[in-house]
Design an enzyme around this catalytic site. Structure first.
Site, PDB file in Angstrom:
ATOM      1  N   GLY A  16      43.928  38.091  53.640  1.00  0.00           N
ATOM      2  CA  GLY A  16      42.696  37.297  53.765  1.00  0.00           C
ATOM      3  C   GLY A  16      42.970  35.977  54.458  1.00  0.00           C
ATOM      4  NE  ARG A  77      43.502  41.730  51.949  1.00  0.00           N
ATOM      5  CZ  ARG A  77      42.328  41.105  51.896  1.00  0.00           C
ATOM      6  NH1 ARG A  77      41.257  41.665  52.419  1.00  0.00           N
ATOM      7  NH2 ARG A  77      42.216  39.915  51.333  1.00  0.00           N
ATOM      8  CG  ASP A 108      51.048  39.361  46.078  1.00  0.00           C
ATOM      9  OD1 ASP A 108      49.933  39.630  46.567  1.00  0.00           O
ATOM     10  OD2 ASP A 108      51.571  39.972  45.133  1.00  0.00           O
ATOM     11  CB  THR A 131      45.936  33.230  49.509  1.00  0.00           C
ATOM     12  OG1 THR A 131      44.893  33.569  48.572  1.00  0.00           O
ATOM     13  CG2 THR A 131      47.166  32.872  48.713  1.00  0.00           C
ATOM     14  CG  ASP A 133      42.668  34.342  45.741  1.00  0.00           C
ATOM     15  OD1 ASP A 133      41.537  33.876  45.947  1.00  0.00           O
ATOM     16  OD2 ASP A 133      42.940  35.554  45.892  1.00  0.00           O
ATOM     17  CG  ASP A 135      46.824  34.641  44.002  1.00  0.00           C
ATOM     18  OD1 ASP A 135      47.266  34.233  45.094  1.00  0.00           O
ATOM     19  OD2 ASP A 135      46.267  35.741  43.875  1.00  0.00           O
ATOM     20  N   GLY A 176      38.266  35.261  43.827  1.00  0.00           N
ATOM     21  CA  GLY A 176      39.510  35.406  43.066  1.00  0.00           C
ATOM     22  C   GLY A 176      39.488  36.749  42.359  1.00  0.00           C
ATOM     23  NE  ARG A 177      40.964  41.885  45.732  1.00  0.00           N
ATOM     24  CZ  ARG A 177      40.752  42.130  47.010  1.00  0.00           C
ATOM     25  NH1 ARG A 177      39.690  42.786  47.384  1.00  0.00           N
ATOM     26  NH2 ARG A 177      41.606  41.705  47.921  1.00  0.00           N
ATOM     27  CB  ALA A 192      31.282  24.606  35.104  1.00  0.00           C
TER      28      ALA A 192
END
Ligand code: F6P
Length: 329
Positions: A16, A77, A108, A131, A133, A135, A176-177, A192
């Site tokens: 991504g 990808r 990753d 990314t 994310d 992560d 964020g899968r 929030a």
């Protein structure tokens, strides 16, 4: 015997896209050229490596891109790179151009592909984490995260205006899968009421508490930030459940989607990308391979590909605890 010096490299973006990837391409290219190393850009990530889709990069080619979102090298990808035949073809194409080092910018999945390739062939790979994310283990930061965070915050600030005006509860879904860091950070930054992320399951109790308390206090508006990968479903699913239980509550859902991946990178992303790009070339020139450049406690670090994985990245528990304290009433 002395190792042959690096004379020609390739750079690519894969997976991504993330804002700041262009700044990283620019830094890699400029640092390489400054060391008399030739640079090829490889289009569409590993797919371009297999399909021989390279272009030589000069200072002119990367002019004016530091502030551009997306990636000038395109991204993809690539399933074929998971096959031996695909990687063999990629190796042939690299060899044919005398490419003796590769910098990959991605997440990753990208590093897994790079690690597999380097275990089979003699061309060193260095990774740069990119990314939204954030992560990846081994680095505190991945390029694109800060820009995405700010995009979400700007969007939610606008949603809050209309939420207040109508007395509505908004379920806002951040990308964020499998990772909740974007939802967690932006949820904190937007105030929030509840943040639901895959890493912390018990948070749904907080949602029920907020709804119950809201009904008693007649508090009519609020933001529920939901990570796309939240275990019991995204924002739509959670909103459906709440609406079914409380038909009187005015609830709306906003899925922010790919807007979070675009836009001009923030200063933080440009600086991180520039530092990592230069560090990647330094590592290659020093004869290093199979590692990701990361940032730990604000300093550049080198992390073996094997440790630069999604699964190892823990959530920032301090943020979760802070959220609990500041929303306690
Ligand atoms: O990994 C980055 C990311 O934006 C995730 O947050 C999201 O789940 C996924 O990519 C979306 O991928 P695609 O662009 O293929 O829809």
């Amino acid at each position: 015997m002395h190792k042959k010096a690096i004379e020609c490299i390739a750079v690519l973006t894969s997976g991504g896209d993330a804002p700041g990837m262009n700044a990283a391409i620019r830094a890699v290219t400029r640092a390489a050229l400054a060391n008399n190393v030739k640079v090829f850009g490889c289009n569409y990530g590993f797919q371009g490596m297999i399909e021989n889709d390279f272009l030589k990069l000069s200072y002119q080619d990367i002019g004016g891109i530091i502030g551009l979102g997306g990636t000038i090298l395109k991204t993809a990808r690539c399933e074929k790179f998971t096959t031996v035949e695909g990687r063999e073809q990629a190796y042939k194409n690299l060899k044919q151009r005398n490419i003796d080092g590769v910098v990959v910018i991605g997440g990753d999945g990208t590093f897994k592909g790079a690690a597999q390739f380097s275990s089979e062939f003699d061309i060193p790979f260095i990774g740069i984490p990119g990314t939204i994310d954030n992560d990846i283990s081994g680095t505190d930061y991945t390029i694109g995260f800060d820009t995405a965070l700010n995009t979400v915050v700007q969007a939610v600030d606008k949603i809050k205006d209309t939420a207040r005006s109508h007395g509505r509860i908004f379920f806002v879904e951040a990308m964020g899968r499998e990772a909740g860091l974007l939802a967690l950070g932006s949820g904190l930054a937007c105030g929030a009421e509840v943040i639901l992320i895959p890493e912390v399951l018990e948070q749904e109790k907080e949602l029920d508490k907020f709804i119950q308390k809201g009904l008693v206090d007649k508090k009519s508006s609020g933001i529920i930030m939901v990570a796309e990968g939240y275990k019991t479903g995204g924002a739509l699913k959670i909103a459906e459940r709440v609406k079914a239980q409380h038909p009187d509550i005015e609830a709306r859902v906003t899925i922010l989607g790919h807007i979070q991946r675009g836009g001009n990178p923030t200063a933080q992303d440009r600086i991180a990308a520039t530092r990592m790009g230069v560090a990647a070339i330094n590592s290659l020139l020093a004869g290093k391979k199979n590692l990701m450049i990361g940032l730990k406690n604000k300093a550049i670090v080198e992390v073996p590909f094997g440790l630069a994985e999604k699964a190892y990245r823990p959530i920032n528990r301090e943020f979760v605890d802070i959220q609990e304290v500041i929303t306690r009433t």
